[in-house]
Design an enzyme around this catalytic site. Structure first.
Site, PDB file in Angstrom:
ATOM      1  N   GLU A 214       0.837  -1.214   0.000  1.00 32.14           N
ATOM      2  CA  GLU A 214       0.000   0.000   0.000  1.00 32.14           C
ATOM      3  C   GLU A 214       0.865   1.254   0.000  1.00 32.14           C
ATOM      4  O   GLU A 214       0.542   2.248  -0.642  1.00 32.14           O
ATOM      5  CB  GLU A 214      -0.963   0.003   1.189  1.00 32.14           C
TER       6      GLU A 214
ATOM      7  N   TYR B 201      -0.866  -8.688 -11.092  1.00 30.50           N
ATOM      8  CA  TYR B 201       0.022  -8.267  -9.997  1.00 30.50           C
ATOM      9  C   TYR B 201       1.361  -8.997 -10.087  1.00 30.50           C
ATOM     10  O   TYR B 201       2.436  -8.385 -10.083  1.00 30.50           O
ATOM     11  CB  TYR B 201      -0.604  -8.608  -8.636  1.00 30.50           C
TER      12      TYR B 201
HETATM   13 ZN   LIG Z   1      -2.362  -2.858  -4.969  1.00 30.98          ZN
END
Ligand SMILES: [Zn+2]
Length: 469
Positions: free
Chosen positions: A323, A398
């Site tokens: 994050e 990702y």
């Molecule tokens: Zn992310």
């Protein structure tokens, strides 16, 4: 009321994935939001003033907006006709707006904010057991304010929120005023940096407020105060690092576990600044909700975690750095449209691997090998540079994004790779980015064409072999 159908383009951003979000004909420069919120009945009474610039002559303007009762719409201070149809608010000013003109749209509204239902679940304003949160990626912003809901239309914000004094309020931005007026408190936050609508967030809860220093959060533990040596990024170590003020809003019951789980965030900020350049905002705020959340989520200068992501054993530390990395990749550098989502998630994933190595866990190369094996076992049907709207948040975007960066590092070498990352975040700071721009910059740092490399790693669904494996 408006009866004519909208002109082509007026109600669409033209985004290849989410054309219904965002609108043409203008750009928003600034949002001024005044919110009065009652937690119990989940009642929002609000006004929004948008300062916008017409990119063409406009007889009407469309905004993205949720289900509220609209009391009044003004354009440049004069009452305007409007029509709420579906997820759009169409506004017709008394007088047409000239191309290039700067104009104000003011919307007064009231209602019970609720999340936007999407293929990614409920996003936007949502009630907590005792409070509220906003997590909007990618289409939740209209759940609480009228907006031009597209990541490419970044704007500055000033948000005022008045609510019961028993709640701690965190809104994406710098706190500039906090006025306690008996039973209610007025909070004012300013977000001067260009910010995408999906990255604006409101957090309300019965939280303890923790003030954290830039280098080590909890000096009594000694964590984060010692110097350490980077094992990579040779030649790119800054002598002066920005001290980033960090704050947190945490339920009292989770405070102890939080202090351990986030105890190395100061070191993460140091590492990421060394690798990616200066932290892009004035501060970093963590909110831990008293409820569980599916996933943590980034907001501008902020990240939100669920109670389930805090266990006092650093089980979710990779998410803490993930994050944090979004502050550079996603928030400062924002995708020009959603096809480029790997530029957010691939970089945040690679930051996880770099932190693992830095903090004495598995080296990035071992994590790359392990994820390469796991992704290879999955169907090879995603082009990560254009995954399609249904797979924007697919795990393969990702992890293959992280693998692409690791492979690029092997291809061009550490000095060029880490110089590239800093130039990437520096040149596009607070701007918009595309995959094509990243490829062009990588080629400049490699001083040769990388066509074949990127064709394999970004545009071909089949997973290429990992270099050096
Ligand atoms: Zn992310």
């Amino acid at each position: 009321m408006i009866s004519k159908a909208p002109a082509p383009g007026a109600d669409t951003s033209g985004d290849p994935y989410l054309p219904a979000h965002g609108n043409g004909g203008y750009r928003v420069r600034h949002y001024e939001l005044n919110l009065d919120y009652k937690v119990g009945p989940n009642r929002l009474s609000a006004s929004a003033v948008l300062t916008a610039e017409a990119t063409q002559a406009l007889s009407r303007v469309s905004l993205d907006f949720g289900e509220f009762r609209i009391n009044r719409v003004l354009v440049d201070g004069k009452p305007a006709k409007y029509l709420k149809r579906g997820a759009k608010l169409h506004v017709r000013p008394a007088k047409s707006i000239a191309s290039g003109a700067v104009f104000l749209i003011e919307v007064h509204y009231v209602g019970n904010p609720r999340p936007v239902r999407s293929r990614w679940g409920d996003v936007g304003w949502d009630e907590l057991t005792d409070g509220a949160l906003v997590a909007s990626q990618p289409v939740g912003a209209p759940s609480w304010f009228p907006c031009n809901d597209h990541p490419a239309d970044k704007a500055s914000y000033r948000v005022t929120l008045t609510t019961a004094s028993s709640y701690l309020v965190a809104i994406t931005g710098n706190l500039v005023e906090r006025v306690i007026g008996g039973s209610t408190t007025r909070w004012v936050f300013e977000r001067p940096e260009p910010t995408a609508t999906y990255l604006m967030s409101v957090q309300l809860g019965r939280y303890d407020e923790l003030e954290l220093t830039g280098r080590g959060w909890f000096p009594h533990t000694g964590v984060g105060t010692r110097r350490f040596t980077l094992g990579f990024g040779r030649g790119h170590v800054d002598s002066v690092l920005q001290t980033v003020p960090q704050r947190a809003a945490v339920p009292p019951r989770l405070r102890r576990a939080f202090e351990r789980d986030f105890g190395r965030q100061g070191r993460m900020i140091e590492m990421l600044q060394r690798l990616f350049g200066p932290y892009p905002f004035d501060e970093y705020v963590i909110v831990v909700t008293d409820d569980d959340l599916d996933d943590p989520i980034e907001a501008q200068g902020m990240a939100i975690f669920g109670a389930n992501h805090v266990d006092g054993r650093r089980t979710y530390e990779r998410l803490v750095v993930h994050e944090l990395a979004h502050q550079w990749f996603g928030n400062s550098l924002t995708v020009a449209d959603w096809r480029h989502i790997w530029l957010n998630e691939g970089f945040a994933t690679y930051a996880e691997w770099l932190w693992s190595e830095e903090s004495g866990g598995q080296p990035a190369s071992a994590l790359a090998r392990s994820w390469h094996t796991r992704i290879k076992a999955k169907p090879a049907d995603v082009r990560i540079a254009d995954p399609g709207v249904a797979r924007m948040f697919d795990e393969r975007v990702y992890k293959r994004g992280g693998l692409t960066l690791h492979a690029l590092r092997a291809e061009i070498g550490d000095p060029a790779f880490f110089a590239l990352l800093k130039a990437w975040t520096g040149d596009h700071r607070h701007g918009l980015v595309t995959t094509e721009q990243f490829v062009a910059m990588a080629e400049a740092y490699a001083a040769r064409s990388l066509d074949a490399f990127f064709e394999r790693w970004l545009w071909t669904p089949a997973l290429p072999p990992l270099p050096g494996a």
